[in-house]
Write an enzyme that holds these catalytic residues in place. Sequence first.
Site, PDB file in Angstrom:
ATOM      1  N   GLN A 251      17.732  43.701  95.543  1.00 39.38           N
ATOM      2  CA  GLN A 251      18.802  44.004  94.593  1.00 39.38           C
ATOM      3  C   GLN A 251      20.173  43.888  95.234  1.00 39.38           C
ATOM      4  O   GLN A 251      21.141  43.498  94.582  1.00 39.38           O
ATOM      5  CB  GLN A 251      18.613  45.414  94.023  1.00 39.38           C
ATOM      6  CG  GLN A 251      17.320  45.575  93.249  1.00 39.38           C
ATOM      7  CD  GLN A 251      17.115  44.471  92.234  1.00 39.38           C
ATOM      8  OE1 GLN A 251      17.857  44.365  91.258  1.00 39.38           O
ATOM      9  NE2 GLN A 251      16.114  43.630  92.462  1.00 39.38           N
ATOM     10  N   HIS A 254      22.102  40.605  94.787  1.00 43.40           N
ATOM     11  CA  HIS A 254      22.641  40.238  93.487  1.00 43.40           C
ATOM     12  C   HIS A 254      24.159  40.183  93.473  1.00 43.40           C
ATOM     13  O   HIS A 254      24.761  39.262  92.912  1.00 43.40           O
ATOM     14  CB  HIS A 254      22.198  41.265  92.433  1.00 43.40           C
ATOM     15  CG  HIS A 254      20.956  40.884  91.703  1.00 43.40           C
ATOM     16  ND1 HIS A 254      20.847  39.748  90.941  1.00 43.40           N
ATOM     17  CD2 HIS A 254      19.759  41.511  91.592  1.00 43.40           C
ATOM     18  CE1 HIS A 254      19.642  39.685  90.408  1.00 43.40           C
ATOM     19  NE2 HIS A 254      18.959  40.728  90.797  1.00 43.40           N
ATOM     20  N   GLU A 319      18.347  52.138  87.624  1.00 48.59           N
ATOM     21  CA  GLU A 319      17.846  51.012  86.837  1.00 48.59           C
ATOM     22  C   GLU A 319      16.396  50.707  87.217  1.00 48.59           C
ATOM     23  O   GLU A 319      15.513  50.606  86.358  1.00 48.59           O
ATOM     24  CB  GLU A 319      18.726  49.785  87.095  1.00 48.59           C
ATOM     25  CG  GLU A 319      18.287  48.529  86.368  1.00 48.59           C
ATOM     26  CD  GLU A 319      19.101  47.322  86.798  1.00 48.59           C
ATOM     27  OE1 GLU A 319      19.040  46.295  86.080  1.00 48.59           O
ATOM     28  OE2 GLU A 319      19.793  47.381  87.837  1.00 48.59           O
ATOM     29  N   HIS A 320      16.153  50.521  88.506  1.00 49.21           N
ATOM     30  CA  HIS A 320      14.804  50.271  89.021  1.00 49.21           C
ATOM     31  C   HIS A 320      14.432  51.412  89.964  1.00 49.21           C
ATOM     32  O   HIS A 320      15.228  51.765  90.839  1.00 49.21           O
ATOM     33  CB  HIS A 320      14.732  48.966  89.810  1.00 49.21           C
ATOM     34  CG  HIS A 320      15.294  47.772  89.099  1.00 49.21           C
ATOM     35  ND1 HIS A 320      16.563  47.300  89.335  1.00 49.21           N
ATOM     36  CD2 HIS A 320      14.748  46.965  88.160  1.00 49.21           C
ATOM     37  CE1 HIS A 320      16.776  46.234  88.575  1.00 49.21           C
ATOM     38  NE2 HIS A 320      15.705  46.014  87.844  1.00 49.21           N
ATOM     39  N   ASP A 353      10.807  41.704  87.339  1.00 52.09           N
ATOM     40  CA  ASP A 353      11.885  40.769  87.011  1.00 52.09           C
ATOM     41  C   ASP A 353      11.349  39.496  86.372  1.00 52.09           C
ATOM     42  O   ASP A 353      11.984  38.927  85.476  1.00 52.09           O
ATOM     43  CB  ASP A 353      12.647  40.388  88.275  1.00 52.09           C
ATOM     44  CG  ASP A 353      13.929  41.181  88.445  1.00 52.09           C
ATOM     45  OD1 ASP A 353      14.245  42.001  87.564  1.00 52.09           O
ATOM     46  OD2 ASP A 353      14.611  40.988  89.465  1.00 52.09           O
ATOM     47  N   HIS A 412      28.982  65.815  44.148  1.00 50.69           N
ATOM     48  CA  HIS A 412      27.572  65.689  44.516  1.00 50.69           C
ATOM     49  C   HIS A 412      26.705  66.545  43.598  1.00 50.69           C
ATOM     50  O   HIS A 412      25.669  66.101  43.094  1.00 50.69           O
ATOM     51  CB  HIS A 412      27.360  66.142  45.969  1.00 50.69           C
ATOM     52  CG  HIS A 412      27.768  65.139  47.005  1.00 50.69           C
ATOM     53  ND1 HIS A 412      29.029  64.617  47.073  1.00 50.69           N
ATOM     54  CD2 HIS A 412      27.061  64.569  48.020  1.00 50.69           C
ATOM     55  CE1 HIS A 412      29.096  63.764  48.097  1.00 50.69           C
ATOM     56  NE2 HIS A 412      27.914  63.722  48.692  1.00 50.69           N
TER      57      HIS A 412
END
Length: 427
Positions: A251, A254, A319-320, A353, A412
């Site tokens: 990661q 990235h 996230e992971h 992934d 109403h």
Amino acid sequence: MKRTRLSSGISIRRTIAEGSSQQVQAVKEIIAAVRSEGDAALLRYTEKWDGAKLDRLRVAQEEIAEAVERFDSQLLADLTEAADNIRRYHESQKQEGYKLEKSDGSYVAQRVTAIDSAGLYVPGGTAAYPSSVLMNVIPAQVAGVGRIVLISPPGKDGSLSDGVLAAAHILGIDEVYKSGGAQAIAALAYGTESIAPVDKITGPGNIFVALAKREVNGDVAIDMIAGPSEIAIIADDTAFPDEVAADLLSQAEHDPMACAVLLTASASLAEAVSREVQKQAEALPRHAIAQQAVEDHGMIYLGDTLEEVIDAANELAPEHLEIMTEDPEAVAEKIRHAGAIFIGRFSSEPVGDYFAGTNHVLPTNSTARFSSALSVYDFVKRTSIIRYSEQQWQQNKDKIARLARLEGLEGHARAVESRSWEKETES
């Protein structure tokens, strides 16, 4: 990697998609230009920023066929098998509506209906990921979305990535356009002469794409404002330091803003993983990116017990989240907040992934505390349906009117009271 003892208030939150005032203003101007000028604005911006002078925005079928012909046959087979796995997983997410009926014919119900159209933004250049095409398109197809559009910035030669076009071919997507950045998001949201607007926009992008998605949100739906990737790994002395380090770097490579965190109660593992990360980072082709991410956003948290480490993982809501412990299933049962959980040493993050079938579009920046992976649920809407019988109306009209008047809404109350059996029989 920096190492520290666990303490309360640990966080992986980073400021995302806010942009400078100049970037925000630029995005607003781009969107306004696309809304007023349509295709002309897209073509102008594509030449200005992508260096490609286009005659048309839509990718011709011949271009897709030629890209597939050039694409490696083994990779095409791999993508096809991955697509099958992803489709099988998402098929299990399909929902049916329901109806709750009473004996007098009254009922309330919920109808599940796919949205009419969706647009997927695919980044260009080195970030042109065919796997993201699969992950965004397949849940929309399973949901039953009738029209799915891909849009991506071209290279200087005016072409799109062969891998992206091959993925589109595998999925049967033939409405593909060449445009990038905020202008592409504006085109999907509001339409141009060539591109009809869509109901929902998904897919990652740079800061201008993120800001544009935030700007159009409400006029159309969006998936999320995603931040840089992140991974947290819970590991104990049974884990192999080289494997933990490799997964952290998967990661870190990235983005310089990517976050890689080890959570452990083992001081010896922490030391060994730290050494491995430095050694392996130097051998990566994207060494500079991974090294900066590790230095700026890498961390090893050392706790006293596994339970303390688990609590910290839930606080981070990454996230992971990988779990490499003696009993990873038992640890996984205690995880409440994570975008995706990878259990055991053979469930490395790239398995999710690319190939396992689960979706890799995941909540970042601790939003896993309240958000979920992209799924079929994101491409459907649920409509409430009410049919009241006269018997139910007669039985409940006074209660409804009283509740309306409690809130000061006389109209109403009168709407409910305006019905009557006598009115129907007199007619």
